[in-house]
Design a protein around this motif. Structure first.
Motif, mmCIF file in Angstrom:
data_model
loop_
_atom_site.group_PDB
_atom_site.id
_atom_site.type_symbol
_atom_site.label_atom_id
_atom_site.label_comp_id
_atom_site.label_asym_id
_atom_site.label_seq_id
_atom_site.Cartn_x
_atom_site.Cartn_y
_atom_site.Cartn_z
ATOM 1 N N GLN A 105 3.941 -23.858 -8.295
ATOM 2 C CA GLN A 105 4.167 -25.309 -8.329
ATOM 3 C C GLN A 105 3.600 -25.938 -9.168
ATOM 4 O OE1 GLN A 105 3.368 -23.985 -5.128
ATOM 5 N NE2 GLN A 105 5.247 -23.119 -4.960
ATOM 6 N N VAL A 106 2.344 -26.092 -9.402
ATOM 7 C CA VAL A 106 1.780 -26.956 -10.253
ATOM 8 C C VAL A 106 1.526 -26.331 -11.753
ATOM 9 C CG1 VAL A 106 -0.624 -28.197 -10.747
ATOM 10 C CG2 VAL A 106 0.258 -27.654 -8.371
ATOM 11 N N PHE A 107 1.476 -24.973 -11.909
ATOM 12 C CA PHE A 107 1.297 -24.567 -13.324
ATOM 13 C C PHE A 107 2.394 -23.487 -13.358
ATOM 14 C CE2 PHE A 107 -3.122 -25.889 -12.161
ATOM 15 C CZ PHE A 107 -3.297 -26.855 -13.252
ATOM 16 N N PRO A 108 3.775 -23.679 -13.221
ATOM 17 C CA PRO A 108 4.734 -22.749 -13.233
ATOM 18 C C PRO A 108 4.676 -21.804 -14.702
ATOM 19 C CG PRO A 108 5.631 -24.624 -13.504
ATOM 20 C CD PRO A 108 4.367 -24.861 -13.029
ATOM 21 N N GLU A 109 4.543 -22.506 -15.778
ATOM 22 C CA GLU A 109 4.304 -21.727 -16.933
ATOM 23 C C GLU A 109 3.304 -20.753 -17.123
ATOM 24 O OE1 GLU A 109 2.534 -25.946 -18.044
ATOM 25 O OE2 GLU A 109 3.686 -25.050 -16.370
ATOM 26 N N PHE A 110 2.100 -21.066 -16.481
ATOM 27 C CA PHE A 110 1.077 -20.211 -16.494
ATOM 28 C C PHE A 110 1.248 -19.227 -15.436
ATOM 29 C CE2 PHE A 110 -0.111 -24.137 -18.635
ATOM 30 C CZ PHE A 110 -0.947 -23.715 -19.416
ATOM 31 N N THR A 111 1.993 -19.060 -14.514
ATOM 32 C CA THR A 111 2.127 -18.127 -13.736
ATOM 33 C C THR A 111 3.470 -17.096 -14.104
ATOM 34 O OG1 THR A 111 1.992 -19.556 -11.838
ATOM 35 C CG2 THR A 111 2.934 -17.597 -10.978
ATOM 36 N N VAL A 112 3.026 -15.712 -14.263
ATOM 37 C CA VAL A 112 3.884 -14.918 -14.988
ATOM 38 C C VAL A 112 4.037 -13.558 -13.973
ATOM 39 C CG1 VAL A 112 3.480 -15.376 -17.247
ATOM 40 C CG2 VAL A 112 2.217 -13.555 -15.952
ATOM 41 N N VAL A 113 5.232 -13.098 -13.965
ATOM 42 C CA VAL A 113 5.804 -12.091 -13.149
ATOM 43 C C VAL A 113 6.190 -10.955 -14.099
ATOM 44 C CG1 VAL A 113 6.090 -13.449 -11.032
ATOM 45 C CG2 VAL A 113 8.237 -12.820 -12.759
ATOM 46 N N ALA A 114 6.092 -9.753 -13.656
ATOM 47 C CA ALA A 114 6.824 -8.438 -14.104
ATOM 48 C C ALA A 114 7.827 -8.056 -13.270
ATOM 49 C CB ALA A 114 5.665 -7.526 -14.331
ATOM 50 N N VAL A 115 9.068 -7.963 -13.713
ATOM 51 C CA VAL A 115 10.030 -7.455 -12.793
ATOM 52 C C VAL A 115 10.816 -6.139 -13.557
ATOM 53 C CG1 VAL A 115 10.783 -9.831 -12.188
ATOM 54 C CG2 VAL A 115 11.918 -8.674 -14.124
ATOM 55 N N ASP A 116 11.251 -5.117 -12.325
ATOM 56 C CA ASP A 116 12.105 -4.171 -12.623
ATOM 57 C C ASP A 116 13.336 -4.153 -12.865
ATOM 58 O OD1 ASP A 116 13.064 -4.399 -10.142
ATOM 59 O OD2 ASP A 116 11.882 -2.812 -9.246
ATOM 60 N N ASP A 117 14.056 -3.102 -12.938
ATOM 61 C CA ASP A 117 15.357 -3.059 -13.463
ATOM 62 C C ASP A 117 16.372 -3.656 -12.173
ATOM 63 O OD1 ASP A 117 15.273 -1.663 -15.793
ATOM 64 O OD2 ASP A 117 15.604 0.335 -14.904
ATOM 65 N N ALA A 160 4.977 -7.443 -10.137
ATOM 66 C CA ALA A 160 3.424 -7.734 -10.482
ATOM 67 C C ALA A 160 3.261 -9.291 -10.963
ATOM 68 C CB ALA A 160 2.858 -6.914 -11.620
ATOM 69 N N ARG A 161 2.149 -9.830 -10.478
ATOM 70 C CA ARG A 161 2.113 -11.082 -10.806
ATOM 71 C C ARG A 161 0.747 -11.599 -11.496
ATOM 72 N NH1 ARG A 161 1.058 -11.967 -4.567
ATOM 73 N NH2 ARG A 161 -1.109 -11.911 -4.571
ATOM 74 N N GLY A 162 0.913 -12.587 -12.423
ATOM 75 C CA GLY A 162 -0.271 -13.043 -13.024
ATOM 76 C C GLY A 162 -0.500 -14.684 -12.871
ATOM 77 N N TYR A 163 -1.826 -14.939 -12.513
ATOM 78 C CA TYR A 163 -1.796 -16.490 -12.680
ATOM 79 C C TYR A 163 -2.987 -16.886 -13.557
ATOM 80 C CZ TYR A 163 0.149 -16.284 -8.026
ATOM 81 O OH TYR A 163 1.124 -16.169 -7.027
ATOM 82 N N SER A 164 -2.822 -17.734 -14.349
ATOM 83 C CA SER A 164 -3.801 -18.141 -15.265
ATOM 84 C C SER A 164 -3.670 -19.862 -15.355
ATOM 85 C CB SER A 164 -3.702 -17.921 -16.614
ATOM 86 O OG SER A 164 -2.247 -18.476 -17.170
ATOM 87 N N VAL A 165 -4.708 -20.579 -15.641
ATOM 88 C CA VAL A 165 -4.710 -22.243 -15.548
ATOM 89 C C VAL A 165 -5.278 -22.574 -16.848
ATOM 90 C CG1 VAL A 165 -4.915 -22.395 -12.924
ATOM 91 C CG2 VAL A 165 -7.110 -22.003 -14.410
ATOM 92 N N PRO A 166 -4.970 -23.695 -17.205
ATOM 93 C CA PRO A 166 -5.604 -24.511 -18.399
ATOM 94 C C PRO A 166 -6.740 -25.558 -17.814
ATOM 95 C CG PRO A 166 -3.702 -25.518 -17.786
ATOM 96 C CD PRO A 166 -3.810 -24.565 -16.853
#
Length: 255
Positions: free
Chosen positions: A43-55, A61-67
């Motif tokens: 919610q706070v860092f949506p642009e820094f929260t990434v997901v991998a999706v299948d077909d 998979a999910r990945g979190y980062s913060v600035p």
């Protein structure tokens, strides 16, 4: 199987699929910093929260980062309190509207039925590329070495610098980072801290916690310390800071 990577800012509908089962030990969820902030990241860092999706557009998979702003008189270096401090800095800066100069990746989790397919590497590279596009010069990571689980009594200072004959780290997750261009910087000796009563620790781990001293706990990188007279135990986890310099080569890869 091809995977696509999106941020939650790009595809907010995927935020409903982030809570799949993971391999973190239960007690880590009681790190007070984790309890206060981790669930708020999408919610706070949506642009820094990434997901991998299948077909089928299922999140696998999910990945979190913060600035955060690191280059200040009171900060200046990667913190000894690693993972916890990175979250505290990020949320403090965000709340005060402070511009950041550093991006920190704080976690990659692959759904169990998709492990062993190279998704960790895909997620790490996606996070590196996105950090570059956002204008950061490096991505820093408080790495939790996966192989350390098998050697909780080995000092991290000894474990982290073990290498294979090809010069790469023996630890598989550290090796993934180094292959991607990361450089081991330092050890964060108190990256995560969990305290609790002995009854809590028995519930979390299934261990008796019935004598003073060090207790190996399932999923721990190091033992917990049991103090019978005071009815508590504490777990202080070291992580390993890795720096990924983001160069024009990354820009060429995504151009």
């Amino acid at each position: 199987m091809p995977y696509k990577v999106f941020s939650i800012a790009e595809r907010p509908d995927f935020s409903q699929q982030l809570n799949f089962e993971n391999d973190w030990p239960e007690f880590i969820l009681y790190d007070p910093v984790d309890s206060a902030f981790f669930g708020r990241l999408p919610q706070v860092f949506p642009e820094f929260t990434v997901v991998a999706v299948d077909d089928h557009e299922e999140v696998v998979a999910r990945g979190y980062s913060v600035p955060f702003l690191m280059n200040t008189p009171t900060r200046g270096t990667l913190p000894d309190r690693g993972w916890d401090e990175a979250l505290l800095w990020a949320f403090s800066d965000q709340g005060q509207g402070i511009d950041s100069d550093t991006e920190c990746a704080i976690g990659v989790t692959v759904r169990r039925d998709h492990q062993g397919r190279g998704l960790s590497k895909i997620m790490l590279e996606a996070m590196r590329q996105r950090a570059f596009v956002r204008g950061f010069s490096e991505l820093v990571v408080p790495v939790r070495p996966t192989g350390k689980l098998n050697e909780p009594r080995t000092p991290m200072s000894e474990y982290v610098y073990r290498t294979r004959s090809d010069g790469l780290p023996c630890d598989p997750w550290l090796r993934t980072h180094v292959r991607a261009g990361g450089v081991i910087d330092s050890i964060a000796p108190a990256s995560m801290v969990v305290t609790g009563s002995l009854s809590q620790w028995r519930k979390w781990t299934g261990r008796p916690f019935d004598s003073d001293g060090w207790v190996d706990v399932p999923g721990g990188l190091v033992p917990a310390r049991c103090v019978m007279d005071s009815d508590y135990a504490v777990y202080v986890e070291p992580n390993v800071w890795v720096r990924h310099r983001l160069t024009d080569e990354i820009g060429e890869m995504i151009a």
